[in-house]
Design a protein around this motif. Structure first.
Motif, PDB file in Angstrom:
ATOM      1  N   UNK A 179      -7.376  -0.782   0.247  1.00 23.27           N
ATOM      2  CA  UNK A 179      -6.865  -2.072  -0.222  1.00 23.27           C
ATOM      3  C   UNK A 179      -7.451  -2.426  -1.587  1.00 23.27           C
ATOM      4  N   UNK A 180      -8.751  -2.189  -1.764  1.00 26.11           N
ATOM      5  CA  UNK A 180      -9.396  -2.501  -3.046  1.00 26.11           C
ATOM      6  C   UNK A 180      -8.811  -1.646  -4.170  1.00 26.11           C
ATOM      7  N   UNK A 181      -8.573  -0.359  -3.871  1.00 22.91           N
ATOM      8  CA  UNK A 181      -8.022   0.534  -4.900  1.00 22.91           C
ATOM      9  C   UNK A 181      -6.597   0.151  -5.272  1.00 22.91           C
ATOM     10  N   UNK A 182      -5.755  -0.153  -4.275  1.00 29.91           N
ATOM     11  CA  UNK A 182      -4.372  -0.536  -4.564  1.00 29.91           C
ATOM     12  C   UNK A 182      -4.311  -1.874  -5.307  1.00 29.91           C
ATOM     13  N   UNK A 183      -5.175  -2.805  -4.932  1.00 29.48           N
ATOM     14  CA  UNK A 183      -5.197  -4.097  -5.626  1.00 29.48           C
ATOM     15  C   UNK A 183      -5.566  -3.916  -7.099  1.00 29.48           C
ATOM     16  N   UNK A 184      -6.480  -2.981  -7.361  1.00 29.11           N
ATOM     17  CA  UNK A 184      -6.927  -2.745  -8.736  1.00 29.11           C
ATOM     18  C   UNK A 184      -5.803  -2.242  -9.629  1.00 29.11           C
ATOM     19  N   UNK A 185      -4.820  -1.554  -9.047  1.00 28.12           N
ATOM     20  CA  UNK A 185      -3.693  -1.077  -9.860  1.00 28.12           C
ATOM     21  C   UNK A 185      -2.973  -2.261 -10.495  1.00 28.12           C
ATOM     22  N   UNK A 186      -2.651  -3.270  -9.665  1.00 28.27           N
ATOM     23  CA  UNK A 186      -1.948  -4.440 -10.185  1.00 28.27           C
ATOM     24  C   UNK A 186      -2.793  -5.268 -11.132  1.00 28.27           C
ATOM     25  N   UNK A 187      -4.105  -5.333 -10.871  1.00 28.14           N
ATOM     26  CA  UNK A 187      -4.984  -6.149 -11.709  1.00 28.14           C
ATOM     27  C   UNK A 187      -5.261  -5.484 -13.062  1.00 28.14           C
ATOM     28  N   UNK A 188      -5.480  -4.175 -13.055  1.00 24.71           N
ATOM     29  CA  UNK A 188      -5.848  -3.478 -14.292  1.00 24.71           C
ATOM     30  C   UNK A 188      -4.640  -2.934 -15.056  1.00 24.71           C
ATOM     31  N   UNK A 189      -3.595  -2.578 -14.308  1.00 19.70           N
ATOM     32  CA  UNK A 189      -2.440  -1.942 -14.945  1.00 19.70           C
ATOM     33  C   UNK A 189      -1.161  -2.628 -14.449  1.00 19.70           C
ATOM     34  N   UNK A 190      -0.975  -3.919 -14.775  1.00 18.09           N
ATOM     35  CA  UNK A 190       0.164  -4.690 -14.239  1.00 18.09           C
ATOM     36  C   UNK A 190       1.527  -4.140 -14.639  1.00 18.09           C
ATOM     37  N   UNK A 191       1.586  -3.405 -15.735  1.00 15.68           N
ATOM     38  CA  UNK A 191       2.870  -2.864 -16.186  1.00 15.68           C
ATOM     39  C   UNK A 191       3.079  -1.411 -15.771  1.00 15.68           C
ATOM     40  N   UNK A 192       2.232  -0.921 -14.914  1.00 13.91           N
ATOM     41  CA  UNK A 192       2.327   0.473 -14.490  1.00 13.91           C
ATOM     42  C   UNK A 192       3.570   0.720 -13.641  1.00 13.91           C
ATOM     43  N   UNK A 193       4.100   1.917 -13.735  1.00 13.87           N
ATOM     44  CA  UNK A 193       5.196   2.327 -12.852  1.00 13.87           C
ATOM     45  C   UNK A 193       4.739   2.363 -11.401  1.00 13.87           C
ATOM     46  N   UNK A 194       3.423   2.411 -11.188  1.00 12.93           N
ATOM     47  CA  UNK A 194       2.890   2.458  -9.831  1.00 12.93           C
ATOM     48  C   UNK A 194       2.709   1.075  -9.218  1.00 12.93           C
ATOM     49  N   UNK A 195       2.980   0.017  -9.971  1.00 15.23           N
ATOM     50  CA  UNK A 195       2.744  -1.339  -9.475  1.00 15.23           C
ATOM     51  C   UNK A 195       3.494  -1.639  -8.171  1.00 15.23           C
ATOM     52  N   UNK A 196       4.808  -1.316  -8.058  1.00 17.93           N
ATOM     53  CA  UNK A 196       5.489  -1.600  -6.777  1.00 17.93           C
ATOM     54  C   UNK A 196       4.873  -0.861  -5.607  1.00 17.93           C
ATOM     55  N   UNK A 197       4.574   0.442  -5.803  1.00 20.51           N
ATOM     56  CA  UNK A 197       3.976   1.237  -4.727  1.00 20.51           C
ATOM     57  C   UNK A 197       2.603   0.699  -4.344  1.00 20.51           C
ATOM     58  N   UNK A 198       1.816   0.358  -5.364  1.00 18.60           N
ATOM     59  CA  UNK A 198       0.464  -0.108  -5.102  1.00 18.60           C
ATOM     60  C   UNK A 198       0.476  -1.423  -4.329  1.00 18.60           C
TER      61      UNK A 198
END
Length: 247
Positions: A179-198
């Protein structure tokens, strides 16, 4: 002669009366005692049978309860095994798609490691961690992705590394770290292609942790922010599995 016959008749009657069991006080007392003893024996026998029947009923009830508990444990074990199989199948499917050079099957935004970095240290670090993940060496993958993120927090593959770090935790059922790792995707890389998956997998991790209120909020956010996507469909399916009234 008449007097002698009368005396004998009286003597016989007296003797007969003295030996009649029905009128003998001693015999009457013994008969009464025998009757009492018989009644006591019947009471004791009936009570013993009653106790045995009660103990048998209690034992049968215990057996029924144990059988029910065993069935519950067997069902829970089968559900856990199925969940683990689904997790590994999902991850293998994603990794196979990535290895083939495409996106992960059925889920948008899967990583396609860029060849632009070539043989640079960043690419080498990422590839080493990703290869460990593909080979199901999850401890090495976790170590590799964490090391990559420490050295290249703004690297071209950092969002992918952060996401796959979460997947490595998730597949090993370390849902808190996932959960901490997936949350960090949205917090650190909000425009990432991985945002929906994360965001989706954050909701899944919260679900596994039985934080149903948080999971509901996260999954609804997936549906709201990324409508008409596979991530939204998966979020909707998982929302339906949250127990009614759960918080």
């Amino acid at each position: 002669m008449r007097r002698l016959g009368g005396a004998l008749l009286v003597s016989s009657l007296v003797a007969g009366c003295a030996t009649n069991p029905a009128e003998d006080p001693v015999q009457l007392k013994l008969a009464d005692l025998d009757g009492r003893v018989g009644r006591i024996e019947r009471v004791v026998s009936n009570q013993s049978l009653l106790d045995m029947a009660q103990r048998l009923d209690a034992a049968q009830e215990d057996v029924r309860k144990l059988r029910g508990r065993v069935e519950e444990l067997e069902n829970a074990n089968e559900a856990l095994k199925k969940q683990q199989r689904d997790l590994y199948a999902d991850l293998d499917k994603r990794l196979s798609a990535v290895s083939a050079g495409g996106g992960s099957a059925g889920v948008p935004g899967s990583p396609v490691p860029s060849g632009a970095a070539g043989a640079s240290g960043e690419q080498a670090a990422y590839t080493q961690a990703f290869d460990a993940l593909k080979n199901s060496n999850y401890p090495a993958a976790i170590t590799g992705f964490r090391s990559y993120l420490t050295q290249y927090p703004n690297g071209s593959l950092a969002d992918n590394a952060q996401y796959w770090l979460g997947e490595a935790y998730y597949v090993t059922r370390d849902f808190d770290q996932a959960a901490a790792a997936f949350r960090a995707v949205g917090e650190r890389y909000p425009n990432s292609r991985k945002a929906p998956d994360a965001l989706l997998k954050l909701g899944f991790s919260q679900f596994e942790l039985k934080r149903y209120g948080e999971a509901r909020t996260t999954l609804n956010e997936v549906v709201r922010r990324f409508p008409d996507t596979d991530a939204a469909k998966l979020a909707t399916d998982r929302l339906a599995r949250i127990p009614a009234g759960a918080r």
